[in-house]
Design a protein around this motif. Structure first.
Motif, PDB file in Angstrom:
ATOM      1  N   LYS A  84       0.833  -1.208   0.000  1.00  0.00           N
ATOM      2  CA  LYS A  84       0.000   0.000   0.000  1.00  0.00           C
ATOM      3  C   LYS A  84       0.866   1.257   0.000  1.00  0.00           C
ATOM      4  CE  LYS A  84      -3.638  -2.268   2.672  1.00  0.00           C
ATOM      5  NZ  LYS A  84      -4.311  -2.314   3.985  1.00  0.00           N
ATOM      6  N   ASN A  85       0.186   2.411   0.012  1.00  0.00           N
ATOM      7  CA  ASN A  85       0.877   3.700   0.048  1.00  0.00           C
ATOM      8  C   ASN A  85       1.873   3.780   1.202  1.00  0.00           C
ATOM      9  OD1 ASN A  85      -0.984   4.143  -1.948  1.00  0.00           O
ATOM     10  ND2 ASN A  85      -1.815   6.034  -1.089  1.00  0.00           N
ATOM     11  N   SER A  86       1.484   3.268   2.366  1.00  0.00           N
ATOM     12  CA  SER A  86       2.358   3.313   3.551  1.00  0.00           C
ATOM     13  C   SER A  86       3.670   2.581   3.305  1.00  0.00           C
ATOM     14  CB  SER A  86       1.664   2.658   4.752  1.00  0.00           C
ATOM     15  OG  SER A  86       0.472   3.317   5.044  1.00  0.00           O
ATOM     16  N   ASP A  87       3.599   1.446   2.606  1.00  0.00           N
ATOM     17  CA  ASP A  87       4.805   0.655   2.339  1.00  0.00           C
ATOM     18  C   ASP A  87       5.747   1.416   1.415  1.00  0.00           C
ATOM     19  OD1 ASP A  87       3.840  -1.760   3.757  1.00  0.00           O
ATOM     20  OD2 ASP A  87       2.324  -1.752   2.191  1.00  0.00           O
ATOM     21  N   PRO A 144      -2.336  13.046   2.001  1.00  0.00           N
ATOM     22  CA  PRO A 144      -2.315  11.579   2.136  1.00  0.00           C
ATOM     23  C   PRO A 144      -3.361  11.113   3.139  1.00  0.00           C
ATOM     24  CG  PRO A 144      -0.366  12.557   3.173  1.00  0.00           C
ATOM     25  CD  PRO A 144      -1.140  13.683   2.578  1.00  0.00           C
ATOM     26  N   ALA A 145      -3.925   9.952   2.868  1.00  0.00           N
ATOM     27  CA  ALA A 145      -4.957   9.406   3.772  1.00  0.00           C
ATOM     28  C   ALA A 145      -4.681   7.929   4.021  1.00  0.00           C
ATOM     29  CB  ALA A 145      -6.338   9.587   3.155  1.00  0.00           C
ATOM     30  N   ASN A 146      -5.199   7.431   5.136  1.00  0.00           N
ATOM     31  CA  ASN A 146      -5.126   5.994   5.476  1.00  0.00           C
ATOM     32  C   ASN A 146      -3.701   5.462   5.538  1.00  0.00           C
ATOM     33  OD1 ASN A 146      -7.986   5.969   5.406  1.00  0.00           O
ATOM     34  ND2 ASN A 146      -7.908   5.689   3.179  1.00  0.00           N
ATOM     35  N   LEU A 147      -2.764   6.264   6.039  1.00  0.00           N
ATOM     36  CA  LEU A 147      -1.392   5.766   6.216  1.00  0.00           C
ATOM     37  C   LEU A 147      -1.309   5.063   7.569  1.00  0.00           C
ATOM     38  CD1 LEU A 147       0.747   8.773   4.905  1.00  0.00           C
ATOM     39  CD2 LEU A 147       0.047   6.723   3.674  1.00  0.00           C
ATOM     40  N   ASP A 148      -0.926   3.787   7.544  1.00  0.00           N
ATOM     41  CA  ASP A 148      -0.912   3.026   8.799  1.00  0.00           C
ATOM     42  C   ASP A 148       0.416   2.311   9.035  1.00  0.00           C
ATOM     43  OD1 ASP A 148      -1.210   1.284   6.726  1.00  0.00           O
ATOM     44  OD2 ASP A 148      -3.151   0.483   7.350  1.00  0.00           O
ATOM     45  N   GLY A 149       1.479   2.805   8.399  1.00  0.00           N
ATOM     46  CA  GLY A 149       2.789   2.183   8.611  1.00  0.00           C
ATOM     47  C   GLY A 149       2.990   0.974   7.715  1.00  0.00           C
TER      48      GLY A 149
END
Length: 410
Positions: A216-219, A311-316
């Motif tokens: 995902k974006n976080s990765d 940015p949204a929904n960043l969870d690491g």
């Protein structure tokens, strides 16, 4: 295995260009004329024997072309592909020229066929000539650049670029790619995190393997922030080249990743802080005809200077991404000061001596031309030039400016 005829299609370019027009981005760009790469350009990376072999393909029968194709991996030769491949490499070189001479600040080349799998003496993975590798060598030779950063965010490993520069400390090559412990194409042992370059080039080849799909974006942001950017700042490139493959976006049949197209706005924005903003993106993969044009637009809009979306929904990062990230940092710790203490807790106290530092270097403001119809009674600001209404301005432009003025006053 890659299936050339069903996914590497001409529509990849047409939908991308149409999206740029539809979103008003094409009008904001300078269109750079394309030229064919010369033999001398191609020979910066490829062998003479290989170039001569490819030169014969327009004159081959279909049977001969099929046989010629069989000696290479996952590529298809068409009678017109030599011409297209010369244009693809030439477009990348024209972009480099435009950026290095200051005609444009940055840019993106929409090209087919792609290039990053192509090797010195072999076509591979849809690629005939290695567009970005040629551009890097050309930039070093023509403009005397000492350091070039190549960022490959395509979902496949650009082994052709790696092989070209693996012993060269003047080119830092970074690639993240779907790997799954060597089960995903091109299934090479040297695509793993511990392939760091050879001899003088040790430490200048950074591979980040994705061992699971669905990243995902976080990765993606975690790898940029904790691996690429610290090293890139330490490397201090004179030019940034991007192997801009969008098969790493959501919906792509090859990548099977979950990063949304707006992530490329952020990745581009982060890279624009390097090399004084000199960035050339060159299209590589991207096979979903919905997420591809969206991703291209996100990249180009950021290159034009628009702020990146929130940015949204960043969870690491997920566990698999974190494992790859730590492995890469560990493999490169000995080569880069910024990674030297990765995972080590320091307990020394810093001395309280008086600190001295130089003045920050002067920042050069890029030339910006803007125009506005001033409301009645408003004086022309200092540093601006006033033109009277009698000077036969284009009525279309005047109307556009009046609209801008009205919007500002609203």
């Amino acid at each position: 295995s890659l299936c050339f005829t069903s996914i590497e299609v001409p529509e990849r370019l047409t939908v991308s260009h149409e999206a740029l027009i539809k979103n008003g981005l094409a009008d904001r760009c300078v269109s750079v004329p394309v030229r064919e790469a010369t033999d001398a350009d191609i020979l910066l990376v490829h062998s003479e024997e290989y170039l001569e072999a490819v030169k014969k393909t327009p004159y081959m029968t279909l049977e001969d072309l099929k046989e010629f194709t069989l000696q290479y991996g996952d590529v298809y030769f068409h009678p017109n592909i030599y011409h297209c491949a010369k244009l693809a490499a030439g477009a990348a070189l024209q972009l480099v020229d435009s950026v290095m001479t200051g005609k444009v600040r940055n840019g993106m080349a929409l090209v087919r066929p792609p290039g990053h799998h192509s090797m010195s003496s072999a076509a591979n993975g849809f690629c005939v000539f290695n567009n970005v590798a040629i551009a890097a060598q050309y930039a070093k030779q023509k403009y005397g650049l000492k350091r070039v950063l190549i960022v490959d965010w395509d979902v496949h490993h650009g082994q052709g670029v790696q092989y070209c520069f693996e012993d060269d400390p003047s080119v830092l090559y970074f690639s993240w790619h779907r790997y799954e412990h060597q089960k995903f194409w091109p299934q090479l042992r040297e695509s793993d995190y511990d392939s760091v370059g050879k001899e003088k080039g040790a430490g200048f080849n950074i591979n980040v393997p994705w061992n699971k799909v669905g990243m995902k974006n976080s990765d993606y942001l975690s790898v940029f922030c904790h691996v690429l950017l610290p090293v890139a700042y330490e490397f201090c490139p004179d030019l940034v080249l991007v192997c801009a493959g969008f098969d790493s976006a959501i919906g792509d049949p090859e990548g099977e990743m979950c990063a949304s197209p707006d992530i490329f706005a952020h990745l581009t924005h982060l890279l624009m802080n390097l090399a004084g903003g000199k960035l050339c993106a060159v299209l590589e993969g991207g096979y979903n005809l919905t997420s591809l044009p969206q991703s291209v637009c996100q990249t180009v809009q950021t290159l034009l200077g628009d702020p990146a979306p929130r940015p949204a929904n960043l969870d690491g990062p997920c566990e698999s991404a974190l494992e790859s990230l730590h492995c890469v940092r560990s493999a490169h710790r000995q080569y880069w000061s910024c990674l030297k203490h990765a995972g080590i807790k320091g307990d020394e106290e810093k001395s309280q001596e008086e600190q001295v530092w130089p003045e920050p270097p002067k920042r050069v403001t890029p030339p910006i031309r803007a125009a506005l119809v001033l409301p009645n009674g408003v004086a022309c600001p200092d540093g601006c030039e006033s033109f009277g209404a009698s000077e036969d301005a284009d009525p279309v432009i005047v109307n556009k400016l009046r609209y801008v003025a009205a919007a500002c006053n609203a």
